[in-house]
Every structure is written in C-alpha cells, then in structure tokens.
Design an enzyme around this catalytic site. Structure first.
Site, PDB file in Angstrom:
ATOM      1  N   ARG A 179      -9.549   1.959   9.304  1.00 57.60           N
ATOM      2  CA  ARG A 179      -9.266   0.551   9.579  1.00 57.60           C
ATOM      3  C   ARG A 179     -10.391  -0.134  10.327  1.00 57.60           C
ATOM      4  O   ARG A 179     -10.320  -1.332  10.566  1.00 57.60           O
ATOM      5  CB  ARG A 179      -7.978   0.426  10.394  1.00 57.60           C
ATOM      6  N   LYS A 238       0.812  -1.218   0.000  1.00 57.91           N
ATOM      7  CA  LYS A 238       0.000   0.000   0.000  1.00 57.91           C
ATOM      8  C   LYS A 238       0.841   1.262   0.000  1.00 57.91           C
ATOM      9  O   LYS A 238       0.555   2.189  -0.752  1.00 57.91           O
ATOM     10  CB  LYS A 238      -0.933   0.027   1.212  1.00 57.91           C
ATOM     11  N   ARG A 290      11.686  -7.034   4.526  1.00 60.04           N
ATOM     12  CA  ARG A 290      11.799  -5.597   4.788  1.00 60.04           C
ATOM     13  C   ARG A 290      12.430  -5.354   6.158  1.00 60.04           C
ATOM     14  O   ARG A 290      13.259  -4.452   6.315  1.00 60.04           O
ATOM     15  CB  ARG A 290      10.417  -4.936   4.710  1.00 60.04           C
ATOM     16  N   ARG A 343      -0.618  -8.711  13.317  1.00 60.91           N
ATOM     17  CA  ARG A 343      -1.143  -7.606  12.507  1.00 60.91           C
ATOM     18  C   ARG A 343      -2.086  -8.130  11.431  1.00 60.91           C
ATOM     19  O   ARG A 343      -3.115  -7.507  11.136  1.00 60.91           O
ATOM     20  CB  ARG A 343       0.000  -6.818  11.873  1.00 60.91           C
ATOM     21  N   ARG A 399      13.653  -2.875  10.997  1.00 64.43           N
ATOM     22  CA  ARG A 399      12.414  -2.418  11.630  1.00 64.43           C
ATOM     23  C   ARG A 399      12.031  -3.341  12.769  1.00 64.43           C
ATOM     24  O   ARG A 399      11.686  -4.506  12.564  1.00 64.43           O
ATOM     25  CB  ARG A 399      11.290  -2.360  10.597  1.00 64.43           C
TER      26      ARG A 399
END
Length: 193
Positions: free
Chosen positions: A90, A15, A129, A146, A135
């Site tokens: 959301r 996204k 990623r 998630r 991260r």
C-alpha cells in the site's frame, strides 16, 4: 499455473471478491492482509489491538508489522508456486519490501492488476456492506478517510508498477461476473493463462 500478482484498488472496489475468484481460477492463494488483521482483532491478540487502533480510524497498520506478516505468509507452502496479494503493498516502502522478499527467494512479480472504481459508488457500496454485515469500521467518515489515505499513499503505486511494465488497469464497475471476466481477459493477454 504459477503467477505472482498484486491486486490494487480503492477500498470497496471489489478486490476481496475478485481476489478469491481469480485465485481459484489460477490455482493460487488469494492473500488478504485485511483478513489477517481482522482475524487478529477478533482474537484480541497484541497485534490485533495495535492494528485495530489504526483500522478504526481508517488508517493503515505500520509497515514493520505488515511486512513481517506478509513475509511469513508468502513463506507458506501453498504460496510456493504463486499468490495473489490483496491489500498489500500500500506504500512505496512496501513495494520495495515486497521486491526484496521475492528477490531473496529468486522470484519477482508477474503482474499487478489495478481495479478502478468511482469514489461515490465505492462509498455507497461500503455503506451497503456495513448495513448488511454490521461492520463497525465502515462508517461514512471512516470510508471517506480510507479513500483519502488510499489516494495519498497507495494510488501512486500504480505509477511505480506502470513504469516497471507490470500494471494492468481494469474497470471495477458493473456486475461481479463482468468484472471477473474483464480481469481474466486482461490476465490471459498478459500471462497466457
């Protein structure tokens, strides 16, 4: 071009990448709530500390905080002729809050694009990623949580927007350019862009 749109899809569906590309092509700001939250966390603001506790568990920041941040952002000059929201709404309550925000300004959404993606592919993408970018919020248990939270709270929004005649579904698997081309073709058919 003036377009008011929302981008839906699970974490890791691309996204953020697609929002930036589509925003540039349409000349509208791509507004990411994730980026806003990360900036607050990095700046150690009060909001950032509160948001981080939720984000580290793979959960969403409460609506009261999120809605106020989005309303303030949509009131900025660059969003006057359109915007692309990435990561908001959301929940069904946030759908209603967004509708109220826009209605108060005499506006409405033009389209909602849902990027679809395979869950296992998303986990692999996000773990990659995490390794590249270091991260801390992208560990496998947090990613899986998630995805669960997305399925429980956010995926039903597609049905709401489909009932309102606003939803376009686009396959998010494949190369970045290929997915962008799919989205732009779907938007062209819907918005005459």
């Amino acid at each position: 071009m003036s377009a008011r749109m929302v981008l839906l899809g699970p974490p890791g569906a691309g996204k953020g990448t697609q929002a930036a590309r589509i925003g540039r092509r349409l000349g509208i700001p791509a507004i990411s709530t994730g980026d806003i939250f990360r900036a607050h966390v990095a700046g150690s603001t009060e909001l950032g500390r509160r948001a981080r506790a939720y984000m580290d568990r793979g959960e969403y920041v409460p609506d009261s905080v999120t809605n106020a941040m989005v309303a303030d952002r949509l009131a900025e000059d660059d969003a006057a002729s359109g915007f692309l929201l990435d990561g908001y709404p959301r929940t069904a309550d946030q759908v209603d809050a967004l509708e109220r925000m826009l209605s108060e300004r005499g506006e409405a959404l033009d389209v909602v694009v849902e990027i679809t993606a395979d869950a296992d592919a998303v986990v692999e993408r996000l773990l990659g990623r995490a390794a590249e970018q270091g991260r801390a919020d992208d560990t496998e248990p947090v990613i899986r949580r998630r995805l669960e939270v997305y399925a429980e709270a956010t995926a039903p929004l597609a049905a709401i927007y489909e009932d309102r005649g606003l939803l376009l579904r686009v396959d998010g698997m494949g190369g970045i350019d290929e997915v962008t081309d799919r989205i732009m073709a779907a938007l062209a058919a819907r918005l005459s862009v």
